[in-house]
Design an enzyme around this catalytic site. Structure first.
Site, PDB file in Angstrom:
ATOM      1  N   ASP A 245      96.364   0.754  39.289  1.00  0.00           N
ATOM      2  CA  ASP A 245      95.776   1.668  40.256  1.00  0.00           C
ATOM      3  C   ASP A 245      94.354   1.250  40.650  1.00  0.00           C
ATOM      4  OD1 ASP A 245      94.845   3.811  41.662  1.00  0.00           O
ATOM      5  OD2 ASP A 245      95.317   5.318  40.142  1.00  0.00           O
TER       6      ASP A 245
ATOM      7  N   SER B 210      91.732   4.045  41.446  1.00  0.00           N
ATOM      8  CA  SER B 210      91.036   4.611  40.278  1.00  0.00           C
ATOM      9  C   SER B 210      89.988   3.649  39.743  1.00  0.00           C
ATOM     10  CB  SER B 210      92.030   4.920  39.151  1.00  0.00           C
ATOM     11  OG  SER B 210      92.790   6.031  39.491  1.00  0.00           O
TER      12      SER B 210
ATOM     13  N   TYR C 251      97.023  15.562  44.572  1.00  0.00           N
ATOM     14  CA  TYR C 251      95.925  15.409  45.517  1.00  0.00           C
ATOM     15  C   TYR C 251      95.475  16.772  46.043  1.00  0.00           C
ATOM     16  CZ  TYR C 251      96.247  10.326  45.949  1.00  0.00           C
ATOM     17  OH  TYR C 251      96.208   8.988  45.712  1.00  0.00           O
TER      18      TYR C 251
HETATM   19  P1  NAD Z   1      90.358  11.578  45.975  1.00  0.00           P
HETATM   20  O1  NAD Z   1      89.465  10.389  46.028  1.00  0.00           O
HETATM   21  O2  NAD Z   1      91.504  11.674  46.903  1.00  0.00           O
HETATM   22  O3  NAD Z   1      89.441  12.885  46.192  1.00  0.00           O
HETATM   23  C1  NAD Z   1      88.301  13.098  45.382  1.00  0.00           C
HETATM   24  C2  NAD Z   1      88.253  14.528  44.937  1.00  0.00           C
HETATM   25  O4  NAD Z   1      87.841  15.355  46.031  1.00  0.00           O
HETATM   26  C3  NAD Z   1      89.570  15.114  44.434  1.00  0.00           C
HETATM   27  O5  NAD Z   1      89.396  15.591  43.128  1.00  0.00           O
HETATM   28  C4  NAD Z   1      89.862  16.239  45.425  1.00  0.00           C
HETATM   29  O6  NAD Z   1      90.510  17.332  44.807  1.00  0.00           O
HETATM   30  C5  NAD Z   1      88.487  16.602  45.880  1.00  0.00           C
HETATM   31  N1  NAD Z   1      88.419  17.350  47.153  1.00  0.00           N
HETATM   32  C6  NAD Z   1      89.175  17.208  48.277  1.00  0.00           C
HETATM   33  N2  NAD Z   1      88.782  18.099  49.206  1.00  0.00           N
HETATM   34  C7  NAD Z   1      87.759  18.813  48.667  1.00  0.00           C
HETATM   35  C8  NAD Z   1      86.937  19.869  49.144  1.00  0.00           C
HETATM   36  N3  NAD Z   1      87.102  20.389  50.361  1.00  0.00           N
HETATM   37  N4  NAD Z   1      85.985  20.367  48.332  1.00  0.00           N
HETATM   38  C9  NAD Z   1      85.817  19.854  47.080  1.00  0.00           C
HETATM   39  N5  NAD Z   1      86.567  18.861  46.569  1.00  0.00           N
HETATM   40  C10 NAD Z   1      87.530  18.347  47.353  1.00  0.00           C
HETATM   41  O7  NAD Z   1      90.862  11.826  44.511  1.00  0.00           O
HETATM   42  P2  NAD Z   1      91.170  10.774  43.362  1.00  0.00           P
HETATM   43  O8  NAD Z   1      90.001  10.651  42.499  1.00  0.00           O
HETATM   44  O9  NAD Z   1      91.699   9.557  44.013  1.00  0.00           O
HETATM   45  O10 NAD Z   1      92.310  11.507  42.570  1.00  0.00           O
HETATM   46  C11 NAD Z   1      93.441  12.032  43.273  1.00  0.00           C
HETATM   47  C12 NAD Z   1      94.452  12.608  42.306  1.00  0.00           C
HETATM   48  O11 NAD Z   1      95.108  11.568  41.612  1.00  0.00           O
HETATM   49  C13 NAD Z   1      93.855  13.506  41.244  1.00  0.00           C
HETATM   50  O12 NAD Z   1      94.753  14.549  40.976  1.00  0.00           O
HETATM   51  C14 NAD Z   1      93.758  12.619  40.047  1.00  0.00           C
HETATM   52  O13 NAD Z   1      93.729  13.334  38.830  1.00  0.00           O
HETATM   53  C15 NAD Z   1      95.050  11.866  40.224  1.00  0.00           C
HETATM   54  N6  NAD Z   1      95.058  10.637  39.462  1.00  0.00           N
HETATM   55  C16 NAD Z   1      96.017  10.498  38.495  1.00  0.00           C
HETATM   56  C17 NAD Z   1      96.062   9.363  37.732  1.00  0.00           C
HETATM   57  C18 NAD Z   1      97.092   9.228  36.673  1.00  0.00           C
HETATM   58  O14 NAD Z   1      97.247   8.225  36.146  1.00  0.00           O
HETATM   59  N7  NAD Z   1      97.832  10.213  36.340  1.00  0.00           N
HETATM   60  C19 NAD Z   1      95.160   8.341  37.967  1.00  0.00           C
HETATM   61  C20 NAD Z   1      94.204   8.511  38.970  1.00  0.00           C
HETATM   62  C21 NAD Z   1      94.171   9.664  39.727  1.00  0.00           C
END
Ligand code: NAD
Length: 380
Positions: A132, A135, A230
């Site tokens: 990923d 990440s 997401y």
């Molecule tokens: P992202 O970069 O898409 O977004 C960053 C953050 O902004 C997110 O937490 C999102 O909820 C938040 N956000 C969006 N709109 C918002 C608003 N209006 N006000 C405040 N916050 C807001 O997110 P990401 O870091 O790429 O992660 C996306 C998802 O993928 C998450 O659920 C994360 O836990 C998940 N994830 C899972 C794994 C895994 O291995 N299981 C690994 C990486 C990420």
């Protein structure tokens, strides 16, 4: 099978998508690597180190593209670079194919009969975590955003008790507590700041608190987490309450680091001009969402500006500032992805694309002249 790494030419880009030790680890799996001369310079990996790892160093991009079965990149391709790919070869690269502006790239890749793996479309699941890149690179951006803020803020981050008096700790507000936001919280806490964080996904409250930050609450039962994990668009009523809560906390903050993104859409505006006006002069906003036009209404992507006395940093290439570790992490992701996508018979290896596999299905965009990803096809 030969994997080629061209030199990235985007200004400011210093990372390289495979490192010399990746070349060593891929060799026993019958995956050979070529790099374009100088591809590792920005990450302090010389051509000689690549050679010592077993890579072939090509003098020109043309020679590299001509000899590669799979080209690996860490920046979006251009239409010109797509024309250099051999027909029938494969490209492993960021593509953001659901964004309308990238539709011409998707079409060009299909027309060139290139098999395209979009690394930004790898499912965000536990099993795919090792591949990923979103990440791994967000981790770096979150860390470096805090360092940039600390350097730009004319204040200390930690509380200091000195003979010259007591210094109050700085207050940092993180908007969006995904991968980058959580790393920013941890880094700001380690520097001694008082940290608050907000996210529309209520599930992250516990993670925020476990890192020693306070979760900013919005008085609503609405939760904006999709089944895929997401964030999604919230209702207008929620947005109004959220804006009130954010305004209260922005006013008190010395630093705001915003990371809020919604996949495939413009980043939500969370910090308005009035909120910027309410901040103390000298305060800093680091807008990590600048790549998608920013979470602050005043952000200018790629620029650092001062408005109403507040420093607004909209830098776009944060992972490149930590190029060695960013490359190392990206390269580890690529190794795992290549091993997932290839099969070896002991003498050679080749792409083996299993349409039933969740990871492959998620990130395979074009193949044999067609756009094969249903969602991408629908949006074209
Ligand atoms: P992202 O970069 O898409 O977004 C960053 C953050 O902004 C997110 O937490 C999102 O909820 C938040 N956000 C969006 N709109 C918002 C608003 N209006 N006000 C405040 N916050 C807001 O997110 P990401 O870091 O790429 O992660 C996306 C998802 O993928 C998450 O659920 C994360 O836990 C998940 N994830 C899972 C794994 C895994 O291995 N299981 C690994 C990486 C990420």
């Amino acid at each position: 099978m030969r994997v080629g790494v061209p030199r990235e030419v985007t200004p400011g880009e210093k990372r390289v998508p495979l490192m010399a030790d990746s070349v060593k680890r891929l060799a026993p799996k019958k995956i050979d690597v070529s790099i374009e001369r100088g591809a590792g310079t920005g990450s302090c990996v010389s051509d000689d180190e690549f050679r010592a790892g077993g890579a072939t160093v090509e003098d020109s991009g043309d020679a590299l593209y001509a000899s590669s079965d799979v080209v690996v990149r860490l920046r979006l391709p251009t239409v010109e670079s797509i024309a250099r790919l051999r027909e029938g070869s494969a490209l492993v690269s960021p593509l953001f194919p659901l964004q309308a502006q990238n539709a011409p790239l998707v079409r060009a890749l299909a027309e060139r009969k290139v098999t395209t793996i979009a690394v930004d479309m790898i499912p965000r699941t536990t099993v795919a975590q090792m591949m990923d890149v979103l990440s791994s690179q967000a981790t770096i951006a979150g860390y470096y955003a805090v360092l940039m803020a600390a350097a730009a803020l004319p204040k200390f981050f930690p509380m200091l008790m000195t003979a010259a008096g007591t210094i109050a700790p700085s207050r940092v507000l993180i908007l969006g507590a995904g991968v980058a936001g959580l790393q920013a919280i941890g880094t700001a806490r380690r520097l001694g700041a008082v940290v608050e964080a907000f996210d529309v996904r209520r599930v992250v409250k516990e993670q925020v608190e476990s890192l020693g930050a306070r979760f900013v609450e919005v008085d609503s039962d609405e939760d904006a987490q999709t089944a895929g994990g997401y964030a999604k668009e919230t209702s207008e009523a929620y947005k109004a309450k959220q804006a009130e809560a954010i305004a209260r906390h922005v006013q008190k903050a010395d630093v705001v680091i915003s990371t809020a993104l919604i996949p495939g859409q413009r980043a939500p505006i969370l910090v308005t001009e009035d909120m910027v006006k309410s901040m103390r002069p000298g305060s800093v906003i680091v807008d990590l969402a600048a790549e998608q036009q920013g979470n602050c209404a005043l952000t200018e992507p790629g620029k650092s500006i001062v408005v109403h006395g507040v420093n607004i940093l909209g830098e776009l290439d944060l992972p490149s500032k930590v190029a060695i570790h960013a490359s190392q992490m990206y390269a580890r992701n690529m190794e795992k992805l290549l091993l997932h996508l290839c099969k070896s018979d002991g003498k050679d290896s080749a792409l083996h694309l299993d349409p039933e596999n969740e990871i492959t299905r998620g990130c395979l965009i074009t193949h044999a002249g067609d756009v094969v990803h249903p969602k991408v096809k629908e949006r074209l």
